[in-house]
Design a protein around this motif. Structure first.
Motif, PDB file in Angstrom:
ATOM      1  N   TYR A   1      30.302 -11.746  40.900  1.00 44.88           N
ATOM      2  CA  TYR A   1      32.148 -11.832  41.299  1.00 44.88           C
ATOM      3  C   TYR A   1      32.121 -12.853  42.620  1.00 44.88           C
ATOM      4  O   TYR A   1      32.777 -13.665  42.981  1.00 44.88           O
ATOM      5  CB  TYR A   1      32.907 -11.224  40.184  1.00 44.88           C
ATOM      6  CG  TYR A   1      34.006 -11.071  41.256  1.00 44.88           C
ATOM      7  CD1 TYR A   1      35.239 -12.169  40.844  1.00 44.88           C
ATOM      8  CD2 TYR A   1      34.598 -10.471  42.302  1.00 44.88           C
ATOM      9  CE1 TYR A   1      36.643 -12.197  41.423  1.00 44.88           C
ATOM     10  CE2 TYR A   1      35.746 -10.087  43.113  1.00 44.88           C
ATOM     11  CZ  TYR A   1      37.212 -11.261  43.095  1.00 44.88           C
ATOM     12  OH  TYR A   1      37.842 -11.033  43.622  1.00 44.88           O
TER      13      TYR A   1
ATOM     14  N   LYS B   1      47.869 -10.452  35.632  1.00 41.69           N
ATOM     15  CA  LYS B   1      47.040 -10.628  36.721  1.00 41.69           C
ATOM     16  C   LYS B   1      45.386 -10.347  34.739  1.00 41.69           C
ATOM     17  O   LYS B   1      45.589  -9.865  35.184  1.00 41.69           O
ATOM     18  CB  LYS B   1      47.298 -10.005  37.396  1.00 41.69           C
ATOM     19  CG  LYS B   1      45.983 -11.035  38.468  1.00 41.69           C
ATOM     20  CD  LYS B   1      46.100  -9.990  39.753  1.00 41.69           C
ATOM     21  CE  LYS B   1      44.987 -10.611  41.103  1.00 41.69           C
ATOM     22  NZ  LYS B   1      45.223 -10.179  42.273  1.00 41.69           N
ATOM     23  N   THR B   2      45.015 -11.488  35.939  1.00 39.66           N
ATOM     24  CA  THR B   2      43.161 -11.241  35.737  1.00 39.66           C
ATOM     25  C   THR B   2      42.432 -12.027  36.786  1.00 39.66           C
ATOM     26  O   THR B   2      42.285 -13.614  36.329  1.00 39.66           O
ATOM     27  CB  THR B   2      43.193 -12.344  34.272  1.00 39.66           C
ATOM     28  OG1 THR B   2      44.034 -11.784  32.882  1.00 39.66           O
ATOM     29  CG2 THR B   2      41.460 -12.135  33.897  1.00 39.66           C
ATOM     30  N   ILE B   3      41.414 -11.343  37.182  1.00 33.06           N
ATOM     31  CA  ILE B   3      40.716 -11.894  37.930  1.00 33.06           C
ATOM     32  C   ILE B   3      39.490 -11.869  36.909  1.00 33.06           C
ATOM     33  O   ILE B   3      38.824 -11.449  36.215  1.00 33.06           O
ATOM     34  CB  ILE B   3      40.102 -10.775  39.068  1.00 33.06           C
ATOM     35  CG1 ILE B   3      41.295  -9.690  39.118  1.00 33.06           C
ATOM     36  CG2 ILE B   3      39.074 -10.829  40.278  1.00 33.06           C
ATOM     37  CD1 ILE B   3      40.906  -8.124  39.993  1.00 33.06           C
ATOM     38  N   ALA B   4      39.050 -13.198  37.899  1.00 35.95           N
ATOM     39  CA  ALA B   4      37.635 -14.145  37.047  1.00 35.95           C
ATOM     40  C   ALA B   4      36.272 -13.459  37.078  1.00 35.95           C
ATOM     41  O   ALA B   4      35.789 -14.442  38.177  1.00 35.95           O
ATOM     42  CB  ALA B   4      38.090 -15.486  37.944  1.00 35.95           C
ATOM     43  N   VAL B   5      36.106 -12.657  36.784  1.00 36.02           N
ATOM     44  CA  VAL B   5      35.129 -12.131  36.372  1.00 36.02           C
ATOM     45  C   VAL B   5      33.302 -12.575  35.531  1.00 36.02           C
ATOM     46  O   VAL B   5      34.169 -12.346  34.342  1.00 36.02           O
ATOM     47  CB  VAL B   5      34.677 -10.383  36.295  1.00 36.02           C
ATOM     48  CG1 VAL B   5      33.654  -9.522  36.415  1.00 36.02           C
ATOM     49  CG2 VAL B   5      35.757  -9.781  37.319  1.00 36.02           C
ATOM     50  N   PRO B   6      32.815 -13.063  36.140  1.00 34.72           N
ATOM     51  CA  PRO B   6      31.814 -13.854  34.692  1.00 34.72           C
ATOM     52  C   PRO B   6      31.026 -12.989  34.160  1.00 34.72           C
ATOM     53  O   PRO B   6      31.046 -11.797  34.495  1.00 34.72           O
ATOM     54  CB  PRO B   6      30.850 -13.741  35.847  1.00 34.72           C
ATOM     55  CG  PRO B   6      30.333 -13.828  36.756  1.00 34.72           C
ATOM     56  CD  PRO B   6      31.997 -13.064  36.900  1.00 34.72           C
TER      57      PRO B   6
ATOM     58  N   ASN C   1      36.079  -7.009  30.634  1.00 34.19           N
ATOM     59  CA  ASN C   1      34.780  -7.180  30.498  1.00 34.19           C
ATOM     60  C   ASN C   1      33.677  -6.142  30.468  1.00 34.19           C
ATOM     61  O   ASN C   1      33.379  -4.756  30.905  1.00 34.19           O
ATOM     62  CB  ASN C   1      34.003  -8.269  31.960  1.00 34.19           C
ATOM     63  CG  ASN C   1      34.328  -9.475  32.300  1.00 34.19           C
ATOM     64  OD1 ASN C   1      35.959  -9.123  32.152  1.00 34.19           O
ATOM     65  ND2 ASN C   1      33.936 -10.079  32.975  1.00 34.19           N
TER      66      ASN C   1
ATOM     67  N   SER D   1      39.981  -5.619  34.494  1.00 34.81           N
ATOM     68  CA  SER D   1      39.454  -7.386  35.062  1.00 34.81           C
ATOM     69  C   SER D   1      41.107  -7.545  35.238  1.00 34.81           C
ATOM     70  O   SER D   1      41.458  -8.563  36.540  1.00 34.81           O
ATOM     71  CB  SER D   1      38.655  -8.356  34.681  1.00 34.81           C
ATOM     72  OG  SER D   1      38.967  -8.736  33.728  1.00 34.81           O
TER      73      SER D   1
ATOM     74  N   ASP E   1      42.447  -8.166  44.222  1.00 32.97           N
ATOM     75  CA  ASP E   1      41.107  -8.388  43.763  1.00 32.97           C
ATOM     76  C   ASP E   1      39.988  -8.021  43.710  1.00 32.97           C
ATOM     77  O   ASP E   1      39.090  -9.403  44.193  1.00 32.97           O
ATOM     78  CB  ASP E   1      41.475 -10.445  44.803  1.00 32.97           C
ATOM     79  CG  ASP E   1      42.640 -11.001  44.673  1.00 32.97           C
ATOM     80  OD1 ASP E   1      42.508 -11.542  43.491  1.00 32.97           O
ATOM     81  OD2 ASP E   1      43.395 -11.450  45.205  1.00 32.97           O
TER      82      ASP E   1
ATOM     83  N   ILE F   1      35.208 -10.456  27.221  1.00 30.88           N
ATOM     84  CA  ILE F   1      36.349 -10.793  28.079  1.00 30.88           C
ATOM     85  C   ILE F   1      36.949 -10.146  26.911  1.00 30.88           C
ATOM     86  O   ILE F   1      37.572 -11.265  25.471  1.00 30.88           O
ATOM     87  CB  ILE F   1      37.249 -11.388  28.746  1.00 30.88           C
ATOM     88  CG1 ILE F   1      35.869 -11.883  29.674  1.00 30.88           C
ATOM     89  CG2 ILE F   1      38.250 -11.496  28.807  1.00 30.88           C
ATOM     90  CD1 ILE F   1      36.306 -13.301  30.558  1.00 30.88           C
TER      91      ILE F   1
END
Length: 439
Positions: free
Chosen positions: A300, A269-274, A404, A390, A359, A415
């Protein structure tokens, strides 16, 4: 001549009569300035009043008590200020009633966030503060306010770090404090942070026989006996003070703890952190891993923050302007609407995994002495470094942490994937946890 004497006597008699008929100024004071009740309790107001006079009572909050014939009945948790006024005179006094649920947890193993209602429930002193809209706010905005909790028992700990989530206005300052002890004897009040817009700061060296404070960390000198913690804060008076306290968190580094990786808990799983880099930022780029990581996670949750702005906001004005004060960073994030944040010392690998599962990206504090300790980094971090965990990823039968890492010159390279066992070995167990839900 007789008429003149008679006139003088009449005047003197009139003056004497007026003096005798002048209203007596009554005296009125409550016997207590503040009391704490539990829901369902009753309490009769006690006060001193000059004989022959009556008092009218007024409540600033009708939701937490009833008041009938001088008897208070506690209905709901919260606080209320009762003002007593002598009928026909401008003579007043006040008493604050704090209502607790009587069931708030007073034993902490690890980390605990005390929300405003919890703070009311454990208060032993709450002067010029009231519970309103899930926050502690000032009753009179032009005078100081003080808070003190009952002693809270913690599992044996070596260190404590405090976080607050609050908002304030320019010119207003609050000092957040901790005292520790054995339940009977306590330390001095250690100031864990000074909170003012654009002027966040730690306080210089503080020490006594119980503990010492280094920047953001309280170090316990007797882990066997010093298990009790008192939370305190003082809001310093200023014109039109609008300070609001949402919550206060305390995290503890417990005695003899270590992280054991349980690979069976891991999942892809990867959380989409900018992603945001730090090193290309002029002058301060090599110093701002903490606010850069913080900025990524705040964004985020739907905000658009500028790294330099965040760095300036969390700069510790009491420690040569350093950017890595854990308390000030996590507390700053909690000033945003709909974000709850805290420093958390994590003792269990499962807790780290659960945050990713739910999340919630996790900002980790790490330290390395060589690049080889963490394959893929561009430098060693002998003074410490912060990055964002993340997610997790399995590749060729080996598990990696997806991070990140702000230590880059371009966002596209932020990333990365580090071997999970290497990251856990250099992690110091301290984290920033930011969430849009209750922690």
């Amino acid at each position: 001549m007789k008429k003149k004497h008679l006139l003088i006597m009449i005047i003197l008699f009139s003056i004497a009569l007026a003096a005798c008929s002048k209203k007596e100024e009554p005296k009125f004071t409550f016997n207590d300035k503040s009391i704490t009740l539990e829901i369902g309790d009753e309490f009769r107001l006690e006060y001193e009043l000059t004989k022959g006079f009556k008092v009218e009572f007024d409540l600033d909050n009708n939701d937490v008590i009833t008041l009938e014939d001088g008897v208070v009945k506690a209905l709901n948790s919260g606080s209320v200020t009762i003002t007593g006024t002598v009928e026909g005179y401008d003579v007043q006094d006040t008493i604050e009633i704090i209502i607790s649920e009587g069931e708030t947890e007073l034993y902490v193993s690890g980390t605990k966030t005390f929300y405003a209602e919890d703070l009311v429930n454990i208060a032993t002193k709450m002067d010029n503060l009231e519970f309103k809209d899930n926050k502690l706010v000032l009753v009179n905005k032009d005078i100081s306010a003080t808070y003190e909790s009952t002693p809270i028992e913690f599992n044996e700990f070596e260190e404590l770090v405090l976080t607050w989530n609050a908002t304030t206005n320019d010119g207003t300052a609050t000092t957040f404090r901790l005292a520790i002890g054995d339940g009977n004897n306590f330390s001095i009040d250690f100031i864990m942070g000074y909170y003012q817009n654009n002027n966040l700061r730690s306080i210089g060296s503080q020490s006594d026989n119980f503990a010492s404070v280094s920047i953001d960390t309280l170090i316990n000198k007797d882990t066997t006996n010093n298990k009790y913690v008192i939370i305190k804060f003082v809001v310093i008076a200023s014109e039109n003070n609008v300070t609001e306290i949402k919550n206060i968190s305390v995290t503890s580094k417990q005695v003899n703890t270590s992280i054991v990786i349980d690979y069976s808990l891991l999942f892809d799983k990867t959380i989409a952190v900018p992603p945001k880099q730090q090193l290309a930022i002029p002058a301060i780029g090599n110093l701002i891993c903490s606010p850069t990581s913080l900025s990524m996670v705040i964004d985020y949750y739907g905000y658009e923050t500028d790294v330099v702005t965040v760095a300036n906001a969390v700069s510790d004005k009491g420690a040569r302007g350093i950017f890595g004060n854990w308390t000030l960073n996590a507390s700053y994030a909690g000033s945003f609407d709909n974000i709850t944040s805290r420093v958390e010392y994590i003792n269990e690998f499962s807790q780290l995994v659960d945050y990713i599962k739910n999340d919630i990206p996790v900002i980790l504090s790490i330290r390395t002495t060589s690049k080889e300790q963490l394959e893929g980094t561009i430098m060693a971090y002998a003074s410490g470094h912060l990055l964002v965990l993340s997610g997790f990823k399995e590749r060729d039968g080996k598990w990696y942490a997806v991070v990140n890492d702000p230590a880059e010159h371009v966002d596209e390279n932020v990333i990365r994937e580090y071997p999970i066992e290497q990251l856990m070995n250099v992690w110091r167990n301290y984290t920033y946890i930011l969430s849009d839900a209750i922690l």
